[in-house]
Structure formats: structure tokens, C-alpha cells
Write a protein that holds these residues in place. Structure first.
Motif, PDB file in Angstrom:
ATOM      1  N   THR A  39       1.054  -1.165  -0.071  1.00  0.00           N
ATOM      2  CA  THR A  39      -0.142   0.121   0.078  1.00  0.00           C
ATOM      3  C   THR A  39       0.885   1.321   0.068  1.00  0.00           C
ATOM      4  OG1 THR A  39      -0.060  -0.016   2.449  1.00  0.00           O
ATOM      5  CG2 THR A  39      -1.922  -1.227   1.181  1.00  0.00           C
ATOM      6  N   HIS A  90      -6.044  -4.397  -7.460  1.00  0.00           N
ATOM      7  CA  HIS A  90      -5.983  -3.176  -6.670  1.00  0.00           C
ATOM      8  C   HIS A  90      -6.880  -2.195  -6.950  1.00  0.00           C
ATOM      9  CE1 HIS A  90      -1.253  -4.314  -6.479  1.00  0.00           C
ATOM     10  NE2 HIS A  90      -1.903  -5.142  -5.871  1.00  0.00           N
ATOM     11  N   TRP A 149      -2.908   1.617  -3.420  1.00  0.00           N
ATOM     12  CA  TRP A 149      -1.746   1.039  -3.647  1.00  0.00           C
ATOM     13  C   TRP A 149      -0.600   1.680  -4.301  1.00  0.00           C
ATOM     14  CZ3 TRP A 149      -1.761  -3.882  -1.794  1.00  0.00           C
ATOM     15  CH2 TRP A 149      -2.975  -4.481  -1.348  1.00  0.00           C
TER      16      TRP A 149
END
Length: 189
Positions: free
Chosen positions: A28, A93, A112
Motif C-alpha cells: 500500500t 488493486h 496501492w
């Protein structure tokens, strides 16, 4: 060489020119704990498994955490290269980011950061990363034994693999592997 010709150091070049087995880590942005807690971890865990199956990647092992995940997978048999990895992780994502952002009422927030992959060409290197991925929850201090962490494949592996396979993989040392993993994970799971 002009400044614009130098690649940006925070975006590693993806080496996906050949089919094979890959060790993948995704993070992340700023290692924020967007997937803290059971519900969020379950959504990310399910997403990793689902998207891999949909894109034909055969997962060997996986482990999902509040701010990153690892997996080892074989690229699809019918593809000549592994360029599909980017196409696979993109929807994962995007969908998980939209879901997390809806929960936080922050629709435009970037969740992300990027992913890093390593092609595994040597058996011992591959087996060591299988062990590394399973032991990652132990490394991060979340559980005393890998099979106790529900968002990894360790329990499944120990239940389905032959005892000789388990012993071979779990015996391999992982302390000398060069795996960038300075993540501080959330103990809230």
C-alpha cells in the motif's frame, strides 16, 4: 544523460518477459494499514485468490497483511511470458482500493503503491521463498506458528502437502534471502 532519461527509482522495472514462477510483493502507499481488521483482510485475501484463478496464475503460497501481500505463483501455461501479471494485479488493486475508499468515504485516495516481482529460476531459491512467505506472519510477530495465521496458505499447505515436502520447505533458511520487507504490520487481525 538528461534527468528525464533516468528511471524513477520508486517504480521498479518489471521483468516479465518469460513464463515461469514468480515471487510477488505488493504494498500500500506509504505502507498504510488500509486492510487492518478481519473484514478487510478477508476481502483482500479473497481478492488475491480470485484474481489469480481468473487470470490463470497458479498460486503456490500466499500471505496477506494490513499493508502488503506476498505470493509465489506460476504464470499461465498457455502464455509465453508473464506480462499478464500487471493485467491481473490492476483489477485487484483497483477493486480493493475502491472498496476501502467507500468504507472511508474517500473516493479518490490512492491505496496501492506498486508491486515487485522476482523470477524464480532455481529450485532452492523457489523453495526458500515458499517458506519465507509462509513464515512471514511469524516474522512480523503476528503468530507463533505460520499455520495459525488465517490469511496465508500455511495451514492449507500443511494439510495437503506430503510430509516430506513440508519438511523440505520448512527446513530452508530464510534469514539470508534478499527480500525487501521492512513492513510494520498491524497486529489487529
Amino acid at each position: 544523460m538528461s534527468l528525464h532519461a533516468v528511471p524513477w527509482p520508486h517504480a521498479p522495472a518489471h521483468q516479465l518477459g518469460s513464463a515461469g514462477t514468480y515471487f510477488v510483493t505488493a504494498s500500500t502507499l506509504h505502507q498504510m494499514h488500509h486492510f487492518r481488521g478481519r473484514e478487510r483482510l478477508a476481502v483482500l485475501h479473497r481478492g488475491v485468490l480470485k484474481v489469480a484463478a481468473e487470470f490463470g496464475w497458479r498460486l503456490e503460497v500466499w500471505a496477506v497483511f494490513s499493508n502488503h501481500y506476498h505470493f509465489v505463483a506460476q504464470s499461465p501455461e498457455l502464455e509465453e511470458d508473464a506480462r499478464g501479471l500487471s493485467r491481473m494485479l490492476g483489477p485487484l488493486h483497483e477493486q480493493t482500493a475502491k472498496w476501502v475508499n467507500r468504507l472511508g468515504s474517500m473516493p479518490e485516495r490512492q491505496i496501492w503503491f506498486n508491486f515487485r516481482e522476482t523470477t524464480l529460476t532455481y529450485e532452492k531459491s523457489c523453495l526458500a521463498r515458499l517458506n519465507y512467505t509462509h513464515q512471514n506472519a511469524v516474522k512480523h510477530g503476528l503468530v507463533p506458528a505460520a499455520n495459525q495465521y488465517p490469511w496465508s496458505s500455511a495451514r492449507w499447505f500443511e494439510r495437503t502437502a506430503r510430509p516430506a515436502q513440508i519438511n523440505t520447505i520448512y527446513r530452508l533458511k530464510v534469514d539470508r534471502l534478499s527480500v525487501p520487507d521492512n513492513f510494520e504490520v498491524s497486529p489487529d487481525w
